[in-house]
Design an enzyme around this catalytic site. Sequence first.
Site, PDB file in Angstrom:
ATOM      1  N   CYS A  96       0.842  -1.192   0.000  1.00 39.38           N
ATOM      2  CA  CYS A  96       0.000   0.000   0.000  1.00 39.38           C
ATOM      3  C   CYS A  96       0.880   1.246   0.000  1.00 39.38           C
ATOM      4  O   CYS A  96       1.930   1.280   0.631  1.00 39.38           O
ATOM      5  CB  CYS A  96      -0.963   0.004   1.179  1.00 39.38           C
ATOM      6  SG  CYS A  96      -0.284   0.535   2.746  1.00 39.38           S
ATOM      7  N   GLU A  97       0.418   2.217  -0.737  1.00 40.18           N
ATOM      8  CA  GLU A  97       1.238   3.420  -0.877  1.00 40.18           C
ATOM      9  C   GLU A  97       1.161   4.322   0.348  1.00 40.18           C
ATOM     10  O   GLU A  97       1.914   5.284   0.442  1.00 40.18           O
ATOM     11  CB  GLU A  97       0.855   4.187  -2.142  1.00 40.18           C
ATOM     12  CG  GLU A  97      -0.546   4.774  -2.137  1.00 40.18           C
ATOM     13  CD  GLU A  97      -0.877   5.413  -3.481  1.00 40.18           C
ATOM     14  OE1 GLU A  97      -0.328   4.977  -4.515  1.00 40.18           O
ATOM     15  OE2 GLU A  97      -1.696   6.342  -3.497  1.00 40.18           O
ATOM     16  N   HIS A  98       0.276   4.010   1.276  1.00 42.23           N
ATOM     17  CA  HIS A  98       0.166   4.850   2.470  1.00 42.23           C
ATOM     18  C   HIS A  98       1.107   4.407   3.577  1.00 42.23           C
ATOM     19  O   HIS A  98       1.576   5.231   4.352  1.00 42.23           O
ATOM     20  CB  HIS A  98      -1.280   4.827   2.989  1.00 42.23           C
ATOM     21  CG  HIS A  98      -2.262   5.325   1.968  1.00 42.23           C
ATOM     22  ND1 HIS A  98      -3.459   4.701   1.704  1.00 42.23           N
ATOM     23  CD2 HIS A  98      -2.194   6.380   1.130  1.00 42.23           C
ATOM     24  CE1 HIS A  98      -4.093   5.358   0.745  1.00 42.23           C
ATOM     25  NE2 HIS A  98      -3.343   6.376   0.384  1.00 42.23           N
ATOM     26  N   HIS A  99       1.365   3.088   3.666  1.00 43.49           N
ATOM     27  CA  HIS A  99       2.214   2.572   4.754  1.00 43.49           C
ATOM     28  C   HIS A  99       3.351   1.697   4.245  1.00 43.49           C
ATOM     29  O   HIS A  99       4.152   1.237   5.036  1.00 43.49           O
ATOM     30  CB  HIS A  99       1.373   1.745   5.731  1.00 43.49           C
ATOM     31  CG  HIS A  99       0.211   2.483   6.312  1.00 43.49           C
ATOM     32  ND1 HIS A  99      -1.025   2.496   5.722  1.00 43.49           N
ATOM     33  CD2 HIS A  99       0.116   3.249   7.419  1.00 43.49           C
ATOM     34  CE1 HIS A  99      -1.857   3.239   6.453  1.00 43.49           C
ATOM     35  NE2 HIS A  99      -1.192   3.714   7.475  1.00 43.49           N
ATOM     36  N   GLN A 137      -5.620  -0.617  -3.614  1.00 39.51           N
ATOM     37  CA  GLN A 137      -6.266  -1.750  -4.281  1.00 39.51           C
ATOM     38  C   GLN A 137      -7.220  -1.298  -5.388  1.00 39.51           C
ATOM     39  O   GLN A 137      -7.350  -1.941  -6.425  1.00 39.51           O
ATOM     40  CB  GLN A 137      -6.998  -2.593  -3.241  1.00 39.51           C
ATOM     41  CG  GLN A 137      -7.559  -3.883  -3.821  1.00 39.51           C
ATOM     42  CD  GLN A 137      -8.216  -4.744  -2.765  1.00 39.51           C
ATOM     43  OE1 GLN A 137      -7.648  -4.933  -1.698  1.00 39.51           O
ATOM     44  NE2 GLN A 137      -9.402  -5.237  -3.047  1.00 39.51           N
ATOM     45  N   HIS A 165      -5.075  -6.161   3.955  1.00 38.43           N
ATOM     46  CA  HIS A 165      -4.092  -5.082   3.995  1.00 38.43           C
ATOM     47  C   HIS A 165      -3.319  -5.115   5.310  1.00 38.43           C
ATOM     48  O   HIS A 165      -3.927  -5.002   6.385  1.00 38.43           O
ATOM     49  CB  HIS A 165      -4.804  -3.735   3.831  1.00 38.43           C
ATOM     50  CG  HIS A 165      -5.380  -3.548   2.451  1.00 38.43           C
ATOM     51  ND1 HIS A 165      -5.041  -2.497   1.638  1.00 38.43           N
ATOM     52  CD2 HIS A 165      -6.235  -4.321   1.739  1.00 38.43           C
ATOM     53  CE1 HIS A 165      -5.679  -2.614   0.483  1.00 38.43           C
ATOM     54  NE2 HIS A 165      -6.413  -3.702   0.513  1.00 38.43           N
ATOM     55  N   CYS A 167      -1.583  -2.991   6.734  1.00 37.87           N
ATOM     56  CA  CYS A 167      -1.724  -1.795   7.574  1.00 37.87           C
ATOM     57  C   CYS A 167      -3.013  -1.853   8.393  1.00 37.87           C
ATOM     58  O   CYS A 167      -3.166  -1.140   9.376  1.00 37.87           O
ATOM     59  CB  CYS A 167      -1.681  -0.534   6.722  1.00 37.87           C
ATOM     60  SG  CYS A 167      -2.913  -0.456   5.420  1.00 37.87           S
TER      61      CYS A 167
END
Length: 218
Positions: A96-99, A137, A165, A167
């Site tokens: 995931c690009e956030h975590h 996703q 996920h 995260c």
Amino acid sequence: MDDFTKLPGHLSDGSLFHRPSRVEAERAVATLIRWAGEDPGREGLIDTPARVARAYEEWFAGYGEDPEQLLQRTFEEVAGYDEMVLLRDIRFVSHCEHHMAPIVGRVHIGYLPRNRVVGISKLIRLVEVFARRLQIQERITAEIANTLDRVLQPQGVAVVVEGTHGCMTSRGVNQAAATLVTSRMLGVFRDRPETRQEFLAAIELRGAARGTNALDRE
Ligand SMILES: [Zn+2]
């Protein structure tokens, strides 16, 4: 597996940049280890920065590949075949690009060919190209469907992705069992409920991806 340093990076405006060297990447990992409170010189950790860099070269190999080129090479004659082509349970690992936490799950791809089909291995490679990037996703789902639609020009494409996920399962809300389901339906899969239902029944997700998908809105 690519040595990232040899490849250019891509800024979001399309321009290219020189990637940091492998040594710089390994130093950054050592910094994270120290930041976590550990000694990167300890025996068990001494090779960890190099291992992490090699793992990243695998997890993020998708940036070095052109998904359309991948499909372009393998068109086949269909000999009058005009029923749904369905490949389900394609395992994928993304981040995931956030975590930068792992997303692990399965992709189901269906399409109704017009003139041409693509080899099974190419569908799997297409999933890998998009999964091996920093992602959300919803974007993986849309990118797989849109690329197939653009290149194969079928009567319709259906893509459903189920993902857990890291995260969410290992931190934050700690929802170990929650699965995110995303879908993109194009052409006849969008316009004909019975075709969509045939696809959803075949992947045993009947109803789960019906009519409630933000990405299905045009
Ligand atoms: Zn995340």
